[in-house]
Design an enzyme around this catalytic site. Structure first.
Site, PDB file in Angstrom:
ATOM      1  N   HIS A   1      -5.314  -5.140  -0.324  1.00 36.59           N
ATOM      2  CA  HIS A   1      -4.190  -5.939  -0.978  1.00 36.59           C
ATOM      3  C   HIS A   1      -3.732  -4.376  -0.353  1.00 36.59           C
ATOM      4  O   HIS A   1      -2.196  -5.173   0.235  1.00 36.59           O
ATOM      5  CB  HIS A   1      -4.656  -4.887  -2.488  1.00 36.59           C
ATOM      6  CG  HIS A   1      -3.128  -4.321  -3.700  1.00 36.59           C
ATOM      7  ND1 HIS A   1      -3.345  -4.936  -4.805  1.00 36.59           N
ATOM      8  CD2 HIS A   1      -2.577  -3.462  -2.507  1.00 36.59           C
ATOM      9  CE1 HIS A   1      -1.682  -4.677  -5.310  1.00 36.59           C
ATOM     10  NE2 HIS A   1      -1.333  -3.837  -3.543  1.00 36.59           N
ATOM     11  N   GLU A   2      -4.101  -3.681   0.645  1.00 30.58           N
ATOM     12  CA  GLU A   2      -3.115  -3.301   0.964  1.00 30.58           C
ATOM     13  C   GLU A   2      -2.540  -3.910   2.646  1.00 30.58           C
ATOM     14  O   GLU A   2      -1.881  -3.297   3.027  1.00 30.58           O
ATOM     15  CB  GLU A   2      -3.595  -1.409   1.720  1.00 30.58           C
ATOM     16  CG  GLU A   2      -4.002  -0.395   0.314  1.00 30.58           C
ATOM     17  CD  GLU A   2      -3.286  -0.297  -0.372  1.00 30.58           C
ATOM     18  OE1 GLU A   2      -1.624  -0.842  -0.209  1.00 30.58           O
ATOM     19  OE2 GLU A   2      -2.799  -0.208  -1.792  1.00 30.58           O
TER      20      GLU A   2
HETATM   21  O1  GNR Z   1      -2.750   1.711  -7.608  1.00 35.31           O
HETATM   22  C1  GNR Z   1      -3.069   0.734  -7.591  1.00 35.31           C
HETATM   23  N1  GNR Z   1      -4.369   0.033  -7.955  1.00 35.31           N
HETATM   24  C2  GNR Z   1      -4.885  -1.203  -7.936  1.00 35.31           C
HETATM   25  C3  GNR Z   1      -5.961  -1.559  -8.955  1.00 35.31           C
HETATM   26  C4  GNR Z   1      -6.286  -2.869  -8.424  1.00 35.31           C
HETATM   27  C5  GNR Z   1      -6.373  -3.888  -7.281  1.00 35.31           C
HETATM   28  C6  GNR Z   1      -5.146  -2.850  -6.228  1.00 35.31           C
HETATM   29  C7  GNR Z   1      -4.711  -1.810  -6.268  1.00 35.31           C
HETATM   30  S1  GNR Z   1      -3.929  -1.216  -5.208  1.00 35.31           S
HETATM   31  C8  GNR Z   1      -2.478  -0.184  -6.156  1.00 35.31           C
HETATM   32  C9  GNR Z   1      -1.265   0.515  -5.501  1.00 35.31           C
HETATM   33  C10 GNR Z   1      -0.551  -0.348  -5.021  1.00 35.31           C
HETATM   34  O2  GNR Z   1       0.429  -0.875  -4.870  1.00 35.31           O
HETATM   35  N2  GNR Z   1      -0.870  -0.540  -3.716  1.00 35.31           N
HETATM   36  O3  GNR Z   1      -0.110  -0.902  -2.639  1.00 35.31           O
HETATM   37 NI    NI Z   2       0.452  -3.228  -3.978  1.00 29.70          NI
END
Ligand code: GNR
Ligand code: NI
Length: 173
Positions: free
Chosen positions: A136-137
């Site tokens: 995701h990051e």
């Molecule tokens: O805090 C976050 N929780 C999360 C939950 C499930 C999958 C990905 C995340 S990342 C997110 C923080 C965020 O927006 N990071 O970019």
């Molecule tokens: Ni995010």
């Protein structure tokens, strides 16, 4: 150490590919420090530099769950060097898309290589929530949000809600 404001979608800075870090300077160290503080304060399990308006390839994360001790991580120029064929589905959220959640399918496990703040090259195999979070990051660093994996109707519904949220916040500010 300073908390930095988190950008809310839609914002052109959340859609741009970020630039690799070419030297670990005091500025990079200060940014990483601020990002960790901002992430824990939110609270979130991950944060990417573009979410605080800096278009550089830096992310922070900590997916430990209490009562385990925290594990604050800073990944510079992260690269996925291997992904599993097996996938897993997580209900994802994003600090740049507050209060919106949706299931996203991604490789269940990934191997990631990055530069640590001390300049050393690190490599680690991530599973479970860590694997989802790091993907995701890294997506953020490529200008991609989790809603880009949804169909156009769901994506547009969420985008409209965020436009309204930003209008309401601007009005009451
Ligand atoms: O805090 C976050 N929780 C999360 C939950 C499930 C999958 C990905 C995340 S990342 C997110 C923080 C965020 O927006 N990071 O970019
Ligand atoms: Ni995010």
């Amino acid at each position: 150490m300073t908390l930095r404001p988190i950008l809310i979608h839609p914002d052109p800075r959340l859609k741009k590919p970020c630039t690799p870090v070419d030297a670990i300077t005091d500025e990079v160290r200060a940014l990483a420090d601020d990002m960790l503080a901002t992430m824990y304060d939110a609270p979130g399990i991950g944060l990417a530099a573009p979410q605080v308006g800096v278009l550089k390839r830096i992310l922070t994360m900590d997916c430990m769950k209490a009562p385990e001790p925290p594990r604050p991580m800073v990944l510079i120029n992260p690269e996925i060097v291997w992904k599993s064929a097996e996938t897993s589905v997580y209900e994802e959220g994003c600090l740049s898309i507050p209060d919106q959640y949706a299931e996203v399918t991604r490789p269940a496990e990934v191997r990631v290589r990055w530069l640590a703040l001390d300049g050393s090259v690190q490599e680690e195999h991530f599973t479970g929530l860590w694997a989802t979070c790091v993907q995701h990051e890294i997506d953020h660093l490529d200008g991609r949000l989790f809603i880009d994996y949804l169909g156009p109707i769901k994506r547009q519904l969420i985008t409209r809600k965020m436009e309204k949220l930003k209008r309401d916040r601007a009005r009451s500010a």
